[in-house]
Design an enzyme around this catalytic site. Structure first.
Site, short mmCIF file in Angstrom:
data_model
loop_
_atom_site.label_atom_id
_atom_site.label_comp_id
_atom_site.label_asym_id
_atom_site.label_seq_id
_atom_site.Cartn_x
_atom_site.Cartn_y
_atom_site.Cartn_z
N ARG A 153 30.19 -66.89 -56.13
CA ARG A 153 29.62 -66.22 -57.32
C ARG A 153 29.67 -64.73 -57.01
O ARG A 153 28.88 -64.24 -56.20
CB ARG A 153 28.19 -66.70 -57.57
CG ARG A 153 28.12 -68.18 -57.89
CD ARG A 153 26.71 -68.60 -58.28
NE ARG A 153 26.70 -69.99 -58.68
CZ ARG A 153 26.38 -71.00 -57.88
NH1 ARG A 153 26.02 -70.78 -56.65
NH2 ARG A 153 26.42 -72.24 -58.33
N GLY A 178 32.56 -72.34 -64.38
CA GLY A 178 31.53 -72.64 -65.37
C GLY A 178 31.29 -71.50 -66.34
O GLY A 178 32.12 -70.59 -66.45
N GLY A 232 29.33 -68.82 -66.44
CA GLY A 232 29.31 -67.44 -65.92
C GLY A 232 30.72 -66.98 -65.58
O GLY A 232 31.11 -65.85 -65.92
N ILE A 244 29.81 -79.09 -62.96
CA ILE A 244 29.13 -80.38 -63.17
C ILE A 244 28.02 -80.26 -64.20
O ILE A 244 27.56 -81.26 -64.74
CB ILE A 244 28.56 -80.96 -61.85
CG1 ILE A 244 27.50 -80.03 -61.25
CG2 ILE A 244 29.66 -81.29 -60.86
CD1 ILE A 244 26.65 -80.71 -60.19
N ASP A 245 27.58 -79.03 -64.49
CA ASP A 245 26.40 -78.86 -65.35
C ASP A 245 26.64 -79.24 -66.81
O ASP A 245 25.69 -79.55 -67.54
CB ASP A 245 25.89 -77.42 -65.29
CG ASP A 245 25.48 -77.00 -63.89
OD1 ASP A 245 25.27 -77.89 -63.05
OD2 ASP A 245 25.37 -75.79 -63.63
N ARG A 299 8.20 -100.39 -56.75
CA ARG A 299 7.86 -98.97 -56.69
C ARG A 299 8.43 -98.20 -57.88
O ARG A 299 9.39 -98.63 -58.51
CB ARG A 299 8.46 -98.33 -55.43
CG ARG A 299 7.64 -98.55 -54.19
CD ARG A 299 8.34 -97.94 -53.01
NE ARG A 299 7.55 -98.12 -51.81
CZ ARG A 299 8.03 -98.06 -50.58
NH1 ARG A 299 9.31 -97.84 -50.38
NH2 ARG A 299 7.24 -98.21 -49.54
N ARG A 347 21.36 -77.22 -63.10
CA ARG A 347 20.76 -75.90 -63.35
C ARG A 347 19.79 -76.00 -64.52
O ARG A 347 18.89 -76.84 -64.47
CB ARG A 347 21.85 -74.86 -63.60
CG ARG A 347 21.36 -73.43 -63.40
CD ARG A 347 22.48 -72.44 -63.60
NE ARG A 347 23.42 -72.45 -62.51
CZ ARG A 347 23.28 -71.75 -61.38
NH1 ARG A 347 22.23 -70.99 -61.20
NH2 ARG A 347 24.19 -71.79 -60.43
N GLU A 392 17.02 -80.94 -62.66
CA GLU A 392 16.69 -79.83 -61.76
C GLU A 392 15.98 -78.69 -62.51
O GLU A 392 15.08 -78.03 -61.97
CB GLU A 392 18.02 -79.30 -61.19
CG GLU A 392 17.93 -78.11 -60.31
CD GLU A 392 19.31 -77.52 -59.99
OE1 GLU A 392 20.31 -77.87 -60.63
OE2 GLU A 392 19.36 -76.67 -59.09
N ARG A 443 27.48 -83.01 -56.33
CA ARG A 443 28.58 -82.06 -56.58
C ARG A 443 29.84 -82.37 -55.76
O ARG A 443 30.92 -81.86 -56.05
CB ARG A 443 28.10 -80.65 -56.29
CG ARG A 443 28.73 -79.63 -57.19
CD ARG A 443 27.99 -78.33 -57.16
NE ARG A 443 28.27 -77.54 -55.99
CZ ARG A 443 27.64 -76.40 -55.69
NH1 ARG A 443 26.68 -75.94 -56.47
NH2 ARG A 443 27.95 -75.73 -54.62
O1 F6P Z 1 26.27 -74.75 -61.32
C1 F6P Z 1 26.47 -75.82 -60.47
C2 F6P Z 1 25.25 -76.06 -59.61
O2 F6P Z 1 25.52 -77.14 -58.76
C3 F6P Z 1 23.95 -76.27 -60.37
O3 F6P Z 1 23.81 -77.57 -60.86
C4 F6P Z 1 22.93 -75.91 -59.33
O4 F6P Z 1 21.74 -75.45 -59.92
C5 F6P Z 1 23.61 -74.81 -58.56
O5 F6P Z 1 25.00 -74.93 -58.80
C6 F6P Z 1 23.36 -74.86 -57.07
O6 F6P Z 1 23.96 -73.75 -56.51
P1 F6P Z 1 24.11 -73.55 -54.94
O7 F6P Z 1 25.21 -74.45 -54.47
O8 F6P Z 1 24.45 -72.11 -54.81
O9 F6P Z 1 22.82 -73.93 -54.32
#
Ligand code: F6P
Length: 303
Positions: A82, A112, A114, A137-138, A173, A182, A237, A273
């Protein structure tokens, strides 16, 4: 057009390598060399490239063997990042200079929302020909029903939840299972449907912590009252309450009505992922790779 560049950016997703392979194969077939920028936009700014094709002694272009093999694997062969520097105009201007030095006349960005926003800006501001392939994946990318990696991630979630369900039934359980995504609840929602889960908790519903605890309590109480042995709650998440806290608060809240109640929390995290891409992700990667190369050859940009 003789050369193009490609990069993978943001969180990796299964199918990125399949897209790289498809791009390299389709481009090579048209006599185009393909260069992968290492670690997303950062590699573009620094001029760090790896060729994904090779020129044979007779001048024909072919796919690099490692790229061919990686096509069936998770992650991304050329790395991802990123990039903070690409958010600045100076970084984007430097990236254009590096593309020109390389002699690349087009860029394919796999990533993705961004990353694709950055690609859009790059095309408009710097006048570079850019094509985007949605990979995340989001599943939070506009105008995209299912981005690359989502199908594999959901298969992983279903497999993990099946295993959790086995042990949950053995001990009668309840489980709260957190999945990535995300701020987007898609993976949680689709996974919950596939698992016939008892509940799904997503950020989009805007519930407070107290409401979530009450909802989870009701689901557990009703489920066990109906004789169920497994209560499965899938939490996205993006829901702001950590899994372990939600479990502790619910157990405390139910201590008197169900004194023997045991709730467990599992955060699937990055397990979701990774992994080799499914048939669907490979298939879609092939089609999108074909579309991106054809579009660049056809003179299109940022479509
Ligand atoms: O955007 C993909 C993602 O896997 C999100 O689902 C998650 O919030 C984020 O990236 C996790 O990022 P990192 O691998 O930097 O912890």
């Amino acid at each position: 057009m003789k050369r193009i560049a490609v990069l993978t950016s943001g969180g990796d997703s299964p199918g990125m390598n399949a897209a790289l392979r498809a791009i390299a194969k389709l481009a090579a077939g048209q006599g185009l060399q393909v260069f992968g920028s290492l670690e997303g936009y950062d590699g573009l700014i620094d001029g760090r490239f790896r060729e994904l094709t090779k020129v044979l002694s007779d001048g024909a272009v072919s796919v690099d063997i490692e790229v061919d093999v990686a096509g069936g694997q998770g992650g991304t062969l050329i790395g991802s990042a990123r990039s903070a520097r690409f958010r600045d105009a100076a970084g984007r201007a430097q990236a254009k200079v590096q593309l020109e030095k390389l002699g690349a006349e087009g860029l394919i960005v796999i990533g993705g929302n961004g990353s694709l926003t950055g690609a859009h800006l790059f095309a408009h501001e710097q006048g570079v020909k850019v094509m985007g392939i949605p990979g995340s994946i989001d599943n939070d990318i506009g105008c995209t029903s299912t981005s690359l990696g989502v199908d594999t991630a959901l298969n992983t979630i279903v497999e993990a939840c099946d295993r959790i369900a086995d042990t949950a039934r053995a001990h009668r359980r309840a489980f709260v299972v957190e999945v990535m995504g995300r701020d987007c609840g898609y993976l949680a929602m689709a996974g919950a449907i596939a698992m016939a889960a008892d509940a799904v908790l997503i950020r989009e519903s805007g519930k407070t912590e107290a409401q979530l605890v009450e909802d989870v309590r009701a689901v557990i109480k009703n489920g066990f009252a109906r004789g169920k042995r497994r209560i499965l709650i899938i939490k996205a998440e993006g829901v702001n309450v950590p899994c372990t806290r939600l479990v502790r608060l619910t157990e405390e809240r139910m201590r008197e009505e169900l004194p023997t109640l045991e709730i467990r929390a599992t955060v699937l995290g990055h397990v979701v992922r990774g992994g080799n891409p499914s048939y669907q992700d490979r298939h879609v990667a092939g089609r999108l790779g074909f579309g991106a190369v054809s579009a660049l050859l056809g003179g299109f940009s940022d479509e």
